[in-house]
Design a protein around this motif. Structure first.
Motif, PDB file in Angstrom:
ATOM      1  N   ARG A   9       0.910  -1.134  -0.021  1.00 29.75           N
ATOM      2  CA  ARG A   9       0.087  -0.033   0.133  1.00 29.75           C
ATOM      3  C   ARG A   9       0.803   1.277   0.148  1.00 29.75           C
ATOM      4  N   SER A  10       1.996   1.317   0.665  1.00 34.68           N
ATOM      5  CA  SER A  10       2.810   2.298   0.805  1.00 34.68           C
ATOM      6  C   SER A  10       3.541   2.586  -0.671  1.00 34.68           C
ATOM      7  N   ASN A  50      -4.424 -14.206  -2.600  1.00 32.51           N
ATOM      8  CA  ASN A  50      -3.543 -13.030  -2.394  1.00 32.51           C
ATOM      9  C   ASN A  50      -3.690 -11.944  -3.231  1.00 32.51           C
ATOM     10  N   ALA A  51      -3.964 -12.596  -4.820  1.00 28.44           N
ATOM     11  CA  ALA A  51      -4.277 -11.739  -5.589  1.00 28.44           C
ATOM     12  C   ALA A  51      -5.109 -10.860  -5.560  1.00 28.44           C
ATOM     13  N   LEU A  52      -6.161 -11.669  -5.401  1.00 26.31           N
ATOM     14  CA  LEU A  52      -7.688 -10.867  -5.172  1.00 26.31           C
ATOM     15  C   LEU A  52      -7.629  -9.552  -4.035  1.00 26.31           C
ATOM     16  N   ARG A  53      -6.911  -9.776  -3.010  1.00 27.64           N
ATOM     17  CA  ARG A  53      -6.472  -8.939  -1.866  1.00 27.64           C
ATOM     18  C   ARG A  53      -5.853  -7.931  -2.353  1.00 27.64           C
ATOM     19  N   MET A  54      -4.871  -7.881  -3.372  1.00 26.40           N
ATOM     20  CA  MET A  54      -4.165  -6.839  -3.967  1.00 26.40           C
ATOM     21  C   MET A  54      -4.823  -6.200  -5.016  1.00 26.40           C
ATOM     22  N   HIS A  59      -8.176  -1.379  -6.416  1.00 29.12           N
ATOM     23  CA  HIS A  59      -9.404  -0.580  -6.740  1.00 29.12           C
ATOM     24  C   HIS A  59      -9.640   0.267  -5.785  1.00 29.12           C
ATOM     25  N   ALA A  60      -9.386   0.104  -4.541  1.00 29.81           N
ATOM     26  CA  ALA A  60      -9.853   1.071  -3.611  1.00 29.81           C
ATOM     27  C   ALA A  60      -9.213   2.510  -3.670  1.00 29.81           C
ATOM     28  N   TRP A 224       3.246 -11.567  -0.946  1.00 28.78           N
ATOM     29  CA  TRP A 224       2.767 -10.399  -0.487  1.00 28.78           C
ATOM     30  C   TRP A 224       1.380 -10.749   0.813  1.00 28.78           C
ATOM     31  N   PHE A 225       1.627 -10.606   1.928  1.00 25.78           N
ATOM     32  CA  PHE A 225       0.754 -11.012   3.225  1.00 25.78           C
ATOM     33  C   PHE A 225       0.586 -10.229   4.182  1.00 25.78           C
ATOM     34  N   ASP A 226      -0.447  -9.973   5.042  1.00 24.72           N
ATOM     35  CA  ASP A 226      -0.209  -9.202   6.302  1.00 24.72           C
ATOM     36  C   ASP A 226       0.549 -10.187   7.079  1.00 24.72           C
ATOM     37  N   PHE A 227       1.270  -9.626   8.311  1.00 24.40           N
ATOM     38  CA  PHE A 227       2.474 -10.345   8.712  1.00 24.40           C
ATOM     39  C   PHE A 227       1.744 -11.666   9.464  1.00 24.40           C
TER      40      PHE A 227
END
Length: 253
Positions: A9-10, A50-54, A59-60, A224-227
């Motif tokens: 996100r950063s 994971n791709a869907l989360r990205m 999109h947001a 890419w994950f949340d920790f």
């Protein structure tokens, strides 16, 4: 903490604040634009969730990206494909047909057309992208030494249709940025090179306007994950894979 969704996100924010316009790869080829332009290319090798989360995160922020998915079991997920397309992203085929056909070119091209047709049930795909298949003896790009993807209505492939003397290619292959020793085939020929230690450094370079105007940033969502456990598992497994890849790269040279 690198390769977290918070870090991604950063990265998106840094690109936005630096004035980069986001284009899908199809748009990048179809309507060449002046000024700062970045293509976010996502290779869905595994973990499509994971791709869907990205895709949702992009999109947001009003960002469109390009997603390339394999057709193999465990990766191909029609519900997720539909959801990513519904968010306005480009969706196409991460092809590996020469590997699937065990080097049989004729079968490989038939598989390619069949798998592309499957993708086109969800999105009118006009670009495709090679899957490196690092443990395979076959380089999937060599299919185009005997066939032409344009016959299938494809306008471009990132490894063939970009002038990398003018576009900087950045990839997270090997869970690092442009780490040549961890990449068997995810490399491009061109005059622009960048090696950065981590995503924070990449963000700093973007913020300080140290990168070229045209960028293609390739990420693999499975990294890419949340920790948590998923992040730890990927961290450990990728270190093992990198050791194997390093040996393969040395052997190939």
């Amino acid at each position: 903490m690198d390769f977290t969704l918070k870090t991604y996100r950063s990265l998106l924010s840094a690109l936005e604040q630096s004035g980069y316009a986001f284009r899908t790869f199809e748009e990048f080829l179809s309507v060449p634009a002046g000024g700062k332009v970045v293509v976010l290319r996502h290779d869905i090798d595994k973990r499509p969730e994971n791709a869907l989360r990205m895709a949702q995160m992009e999109h947001a922020s009003g960002i469109k990206a390009s997603y390339y998915i394999r057709v193999v079991k465990g990766t191909w997920n029609e519900e997720i494909i539909e959801r990513i397309v519904a968010l306005g992203h480009e969706m196409s085929y991460h092809y590996e047909d020469l590997t699937i056909a065990k080097g049989n070119y004729e079968k490989a091209f038939e598989y390619f057309k069949k798998h592309l047709a499957e993708i086109r049930r969800f999105y009118p795909a006009k670009t495709v992208c090679m899957h490196g298949s690092p443990l395979s003896r076959w380089d999937n790009r060599k299919l185009w030494e005997k066939y032409n993807y344009r016959e299938a209505g494809i306008i471009g492939e990132p490894y063939f249709d970009v002038d990398y003397t003018k576009v900087l290619y950045i990839t997270d292959t090997g869970r690092a940025w442009n780490k040549t020793g961890a990449s068997v085939r995810d490399k491009v020929e061109g005059g622009l090179e960048l090696k950065v230690k981590n995503t924070r450094r990449l963000i700093t370079l973007i913020g300080n306007d140290k990168l070229p105007e045209k960028l293609i940033i390739n990420t693999h969502p499975q990294r890419w994950f949340d920790f948590g456990w998923g992040w730890m598992n990927e961290f450990i497994c990728q270190h093992i894979k990198n050791a194997v890849k390093k040996a393969l790269v040395a052997f190939m040279h």
